[in-house]
Design a protein around this motif. Structure first.
Motif, mmCIF file in Angstrom:
data_model
loop_
_atom_site.group_PDB
_atom_site.id
_atom_site.type_symbol
_atom_site.label_atom_id
_atom_site.label_comp_id
_atom_site.label_asym_id
_atom_site.label_seq_id
_atom_site.Cartn_x
_atom_site.Cartn_y
_atom_site.Cartn_z
ATOM 1 N N GLN A 93 -0.762 -2.525 -5.249
ATOM 2 C CA GLN A 93 -0.244 -1.197 -5.628
ATOM 3 C C GLN A 93 -1.216 -0.064 -5.347
ATOM 4 O O GLN A 93 -0.803 1.061 -5.065
ATOM 5 N N ARG A 147 -0.438 3.566 -4.140
ATOM 6 C CA ARG A 147 -0.758 4.668 -5.067
ATOM 7 C C ARG A 147 -1.649 5.709 -4.390
ATOM 8 O O ARG A 147 -1.427 6.918 -4.508
ATOM 9 N N GLU A 191 2.515 2.139 -10.254
ATOM 10 C CA GLU A 191 1.387 3.024 -9.930
ATOM 11 C C GLU A 191 1.799 4.203 -9.049
ATOM 12 O O GLU A 191 1.378 5.339 -9.284
#
Ligand code: DUC
Ligand code: ZN
Ligand code: ZN
Length: 487
Positions: A216, A220, A246
């Protein structure tokens, strides 16, 4: 002579705003009357006990998109739009993809040649900009936007397509100047390459490790970065296929700051997980897509974002590669390293039933929200509203009549795409679109196709209202100071 070509009577009609009981009168392909009781048309459809929804607008799907790596998509406009129609859709928006060195105009012309006379439902084109040369940005793009190609996708990853930050700012500036919507694939390319090399050095090449190569943080970071670039350029953008908590937190943060920031998610982030990538043997390749499916907790986070407004659009990201195919998932051979597996899952036909059943049926989202996410908002985001995306006098008569009680076990045999699997095999859903009407013509009804290829027409798009800048931009003024101000 009847007043209407077609009357749909007795149904419960849902739009993004209301759920009402009323009849629909259709003439010359458009809705011309909505009333409690209408006179018979040349043809009547009894929708008593059924739900009548605006046809789905799938604002993100890939048909016959060349990749240049030897892979081949299983669906073209013929099979892709057929599958979409059986899944309750009346509009699709796939991508005319520019290859590096190619003119955008040529990419569009080639894609029209691919689509002409083959579609069963209406379609518009997004552009993919892989090579933002001055000629593309200053001449081709403005011309194409004026002609109705008013949205495009850019990539922060994938060799051959990814743009660097400077290029992204240049694309954003052109989009702002000409009123287009930019969709962004947000993943950090260098992080993926670095992780992939390390995994391969450890012999970790099974499909499961595709997910490990794209944790993630990779999504992100890119999400935060592109939000910042959009803020700098003062451009509303739409982040596509958001996979988990995220990236969603970054989106909420930006929306909380007051930025015009839109986001899309897809069925694979609600119904698939890393466990599916870990299927025995090479089977996990069926679920290789980017960003990858996460875990159950992230699925819940995505459901929450659909319910509470973090996401505006729910699309399929249908990317159809056959499993048993040397030009599909097995492009690199049997049990090849995950880096050779073409990215994407099929889902243009299952998008709406999955969300209807899991969302509306399970009480997670309201029916009006379902319509908004799957039809009205994509039409708005891409300049097709109110011609598409709603049930209103003057709108195209694009409708899907649903049997909300029909229980269906999804199997690949049931579907109308040209892929040899569905990642949702065995999933049970309640609620299915049984009759789909495009501009007043019945496209499919109870499993039978009633139109020939070519029924679907190309839709030039308006400049989308949601792409309008806020005019709260941070720009250099006076002695180069940066400050937020209205311009
Ligand atoms: N990822 C993309 O970016 N596009 C198609 C499918 C996928 O998995
Ligand atoms: Zn993408
Ligand atoms: Zn995609």
């Amino acid at each position: 002579m009847a007043e209407f070509d077609l009357t749909i009577r007795g149904g419960t009609i849902a739009t993004a705003a209301d759920v009402t009981r009323c009849d629909i009168g259709i003439r010359d392909g458009r809705i011309v009357a909505l009333a409690e009781a209408l006179p018979p048309g040349m043809r009547d459809i009894d929708a008593t006990g059924r739900l009548v929804l605006p046809g789905g607008v799938d604002g993100h799907c890939h048909f016959a998109q060349p990749a240049g790596d030897g892979s081949r998509m299983a669906d073209d406009f013929l099979t892709g739009t057929r599958s979409a129609a059986f899944g309750g859709n009346t509009t699709v928006i796939p991508f005319a993809a520019q290859a590096k060195g190619q003119s955008l105009r040529d990419a569009v012309a080639a894609y029209h040649a691919e689509a002409d006379g083959r579609a069963h439902i209406d379609y518009a084109f997004h552009l993919i900009i892989a090579d933002p040369t001055p000629d593309v940005l200053e001449r081709e793009l403005p011309e194409l936007i004026a002609e109705g190609y008013t949205s495009f996708k850019i990539y922060m990853t994938y060799e051959g397509m990814k743009l660097n930050d400077r290029q992204i700012l240049d694309v954003f500036t052109a989009a702002r100047a000409h009123g287009a919507m930019v969709m962004v694939h947000a993943e950090n390319s260098d992080c993926i390459a670095w992780l992939t090399e390390r995994l391969e050095a450890e012999g970790k090449t099974a499909p499961f490790f595709h997910g490990v190569s794209r944790p993630q943080v990779v999504e992100r970071e890119a999400t935060h970065r592109v939000i910042s670039l959009a803020e700098l350029a003062d451009l509303p953008i739409l982040i596509v296929h958001v996979s988990g908590r995220e990236a969603t937190e970054q989106i909420r943060w930006a929306q909380g700051k007051g930025l015009r920031l839109y986001a899309e998610t897809c069925p694979q982030y609600l119904f698939l997980s890393a466990d599916d990538l870990a299927a025995p043997g090479f089977e996990g390749a069926k679920c290789v897509c980017s960003p990858p499916p996460r875990d159950k907790a992230n699925q819940q986070y995505i459901w929450d974002g659909l319910a509470n407004g973090a996401f505006q659009v729910f699309s399929s990201d249908h990317a159809p590669f056959r499993y048993e195919d040397p030009q599909g998932k097995k492009l690199g051979g049997e049990s090849a390293p995950f880096r050779t597996v073409p990215n994407g899952v099929p889902g243009v036909e299952t998008r709406l039933p999955l969300l209807f059943s899991g969302g509306v049926g399970e009480g997670r989202i309201e029916l009006t929200r379902f319509v908004e996410l799957t039809s009205t908002n994509p039409a708005r985001m891409y300049g097709l509203y109110p011609r598409k995306g709603t049930i209103a006098v003057g709108s195209d008569a694009d409708l899907a009549i649903w049997d909300t009680e029909r229980e269906v076990t999804i199997t690949n045999d049931l579907l109308h795409h040209d892929v040899d699997y569905t990642p949702y095999e065995g999933q049970v859903v309640r609620g299915w679109p049984i009759t789909v009407i495009s501009r007043g013509t019945v496209v499919c009804d109870d499993g039978a196709l009633h139109v020939a290829p070519g029924q679907g027409q190309f839709l030039p798009c308006d400049r989308p209202d949601p792409a309008r800048p806020s005019s709260r931009r941070a720009i250099p003024r006076d002695s180069g100071r940066f400050k937020a101000e209205a311009v």
